[in-house]
Scaffold this motif. Structure first.
Motif, PDB file in Angstrom:
ATOM      1  N   ILE A 104       0.866  -1.180   0.000  1.00 32.53           N
ATOM      2  CA  ILE A 104       0.000   0.000   0.000  1.00 32.53           C
ATOM      3  C   ILE A 104       0.901   1.227   0.000  1.00 32.53           C
ATOM      4  O   ILE A 104       1.875   1.291   0.757  1.00 32.53           O
ATOM      5  CB  ILE A 104      -0.910   0.034   1.255  1.00 32.53           C
ATOM      6  N   ARG A 105       0.570   2.196  -0.856  1.00 32.30           N
ATOM      7  CA  ARG A 105       1.312   3.448  -0.886  1.00 32.30           C
ATOM      8  C   ARG A 105       0.344   4.575  -1.220  1.00 32.30           C
ATOM      9  O   ARG A 105      -0.788   4.338  -1.650  1.00 32.30           O
ATOM     10  CB  ARG A 105       2.455   3.398  -1.899  1.00 32.30           C
ATOM     11  N   GLN A 106       0.828   5.808  -1.059  1.00 34.37           N
ATOM     12  CA  GLN A 106       0.023   6.956  -1.463  1.00 34.37           C
ATOM     13  C   GLN A 106      -0.046   7.010  -2.981  1.00 34.37           C
ATOM     14  O   GLN A 106       0.864   6.553  -3.677  1.00 34.37           O
ATOM     15  CB  GLN A 106       0.609   8.250  -0.901  1.00 34.37           C
ATOM     16  N   VAL A 107      -1.119   7.577  -3.462  1.00 36.99           N
ATOM     17  CA  VAL A 107      -1.345   7.674  -4.900  1.00 36.99           C
ATOM     18  C   VAL A 107      -0.265   8.532  -5.559  1.00 36.99           C
ATOM     19  O   VAL A 107       0.288   9.438  -4.941  1.00 36.99           O
ATOM     20  CB  VAL A 107      -2.752   8.250  -5.184  1.00 36.99           C
ATOM     21  N   GLU A 108       0.018   8.233  -6.791  1.00 39.87           N
ATOM     22  CA  GLU A 108       0.858   9.057  -7.659  1.00 39.87           C
ATOM     23  C   GLU A 108       0.014   9.432  -8.866  1.00 39.87           C
ATOM     24  O   GLU A 108      -0.904   8.688  -9.248  1.00 39.87           O
ATOM     25  CB  GLU A 108       2.102   8.276  -8.095  1.00 39.87           C
ATOM     26  N   LEU A 109       0.298  10.557  -9.462  1.00 38.44           N
ATOM     27  CA  LEU A 109      -0.521  11.018 -10.585  1.00 38.44           C
ATOM     28  C   LEU A 109      -0.568   9.984 -11.706  1.00 38.44           C
ATOM     29  O   LEU A 109      -1.604   9.825 -12.356  1.00 38.44           O
ATOM     30  CB  LEU A 109      -0.006  12.362 -11.103  1.00 38.44           C
ATOM     31  N   THR A 110       0.506   9.243 -11.887  1.00 33.86           N
ATOM     32  CA  THR A 110       0.545   8.236 -12.947  1.00 33.86           C
ATOM     33  C   THR A 110      -0.410   7.067 -12.707  1.00 33.86           C
ATOM     34  O   THR A 110      -0.616   6.246 -13.608  1.00 33.86           O
ATOM     35  CB  THR A 110       1.977   7.691 -13.118  1.00 33.86           C
ATOM     36  N   ASP A 111      -1.039   7.007 -11.536  1.00 31.66           N
ATOM     37  CA  ASP A 111      -1.997   5.943 -11.218  1.00 31.66           C
ATOM     38  C   ASP A 111      -3.386   6.219 -11.794  1.00 31.66           C
ATOM     39  O   ASP A 111      -4.289   5.396 -11.664  1.00 31.66           O
ATOM     40  CB  ASP A 111      -2.130   5.778  -9.696  1.00 31.66           C
ATOM     41  N   TYR A 112      -3.568   7.361 -12.440  1.00 28.24           N
ATOM     42  CA  TYR A 112      -4.912   7.776 -12.841  1.00 28.24           C
ATOM     43  C   TYR A 112      -5.583   6.808 -13.810  1.00 28.24           C
ATOM     44  O   TYR A 112      -6.803   6.611 -13.733  1.00 28.24           O
ATOM     45  CB  TYR A 112      -4.912   9.204 -13.403  1.00 28.24           C
ATOM     46  N   ILE A 113      -4.835   6.177 -14.701  1.00 25.34           N
ATOM     47  CA  ILE A 113      -5.454   5.247 -15.656  1.00 25.34           C
ATOM     48  C   ILE A 113      -6.019   4.034 -14.922  1.00 25.34           C
ATOM     49  O   ILE A 113      -7.160   3.623 -15.159  1.00 25.34           O
ATOM     50  CB  ILE A 113      -4.448   4.821 -16.750  1.00 25.34           C
ATOM     51  N   ALA A 114      -5.243   3.482 -14.018  1.00 27.94           N
ATOM     52  CA  ALA A 114      -5.699   2.315 -13.254  1.00 27.94           C
ATOM     53  C   ALA A 114      -6.895   2.668 -12.376  1.00 27.94           C
ATOM     54  O   ALA A 114      -7.847   1.880 -12.263  1.00 27.94           O
ATOM     55  CB  ALA A 114      -4.563   1.759 -12.406  1.00 27.94           C
ATOM     56  N   ILE A 115      -6.881   3.847 -11.768  1.00 26.92           N
ATOM     57  CA  ILE A 115      -8.010   4.265 -10.924  1.00 26.92           C
ATOM     58  C   ILE A 115      -9.250   4.475 -11.786  1.00 26.92           C
ATOM     59  O   ILE A 115     -10.359   4.071 -11.411  1.00 26.92           O
ATOM     60  CB  ILE A 115      -7.633   5.514 -10.111  1.00 26.92           C
ATOM     61  N   HIS A 116      -9.074   5.061 -12.950  1.00 26.11           N
ATOM     62  CA  HIS A 116     -10.203   5.228 -13.880  1.00 26.11           C
ATOM     63  C   HIS A 116     -10.812   3.864 -14.225  1.00 26.11           C
ATOM     64  O   HIS A 116     -12.036   3.695 -14.210  1.00 26.11           O
ATOM     65  CB  HIS A 116      -9.734   5.947 -15.149  1.00 26.11           C
ATOM     66  N   GLU A 117      -9.958   2.882 -14.521  1.00 20.75           N
ATOM     67  CA  GLU A 117     -10.445   1.546 -14.854  1.00 20.75           C
ATOM     68  C   GLU A 117     -11.174   0.910 -13.674  1.00 20.75           C
ATOM     69  O   GLU A 117     -12.217   0.271 -13.851  1.00 20.75           O
ATOM     70  CB  GLU A 117      -9.286   0.666 -15.313  1.00 20.75           C
TER      71      GLU A 117
END
Length: 150
Positions: A4-17
């Motif tokens: 578990i880690r804090q979000v990074e901006l590059t995670d946006y595609i996975a979060i969108h999915e």
């Protein structure tokens, strides 16, 4: 194993999915990126992601919950775990990340609202120590925002 880690901006595609596939929210991809960027800049919000095999397989978003009738708490705004990775402790670990943030910041508890049809989620939350029997009607009014003409 997962981490578990804090979000990074590059995670946006996975979060969108995750939002589309697991929660049924069709929020635009670019808007998801913009929203994550704004939330990351606001310390009253925290987003944690679960990583397995170098992929984001889950996330949780929580924020400050302050009212005039209760002490300071944290409010879970959304939690999602990829269906292929459920029942491996990821959801519980995401909840624990928010609970740790809550304790570290002096909050008296963590609250969440879960849709009435999400029976399996209700069982999961109760298993993780969340209680409550209050039923609510969730209402929303869409505002027609006009663009200012210069």
């Amino acid at each position: 194993m997962f981490s578990i880690r804090q979000v990074e901006l590059t995670d946006y595609i996975a979060i969108h999915e995750l939002n589309c596939q697991e929660m049924g929210y069709e929020f635009p991809l670019h808007s998801t990126k913009v929203k994550i960027n704004a939330l990351m800049a606001n310390s009253s919000n925290q987003i944690f992601v679960a990583i397995m095999n170098e992929m984001v397989v889950g996330y949780i978003h929580a924020n400050d919950y302050d009212t005039l009738y209760a002490p300071h708490m944290k409010n879970i705004m959304g939690i999602a775990v990829n269906a292929d990775y459920k029942r491996q402790g990821i959801g519980k670990a995401l909840l624990q990340a928010v609970e740790t943030w809550a304790m570290d910041s002096g909050a008296t508890g963590v609250r969440l609202v879960s849709g009435s049809t999400r029976k399996e989620a209700h069982i999961f939350y109760r298993h993780c120590g969340y209680t409550g029997d209050k039923l609510q009607l969730n209402l929303c009014k869409k505002l027609n925002l006009c663009k200012k003409i210069i």
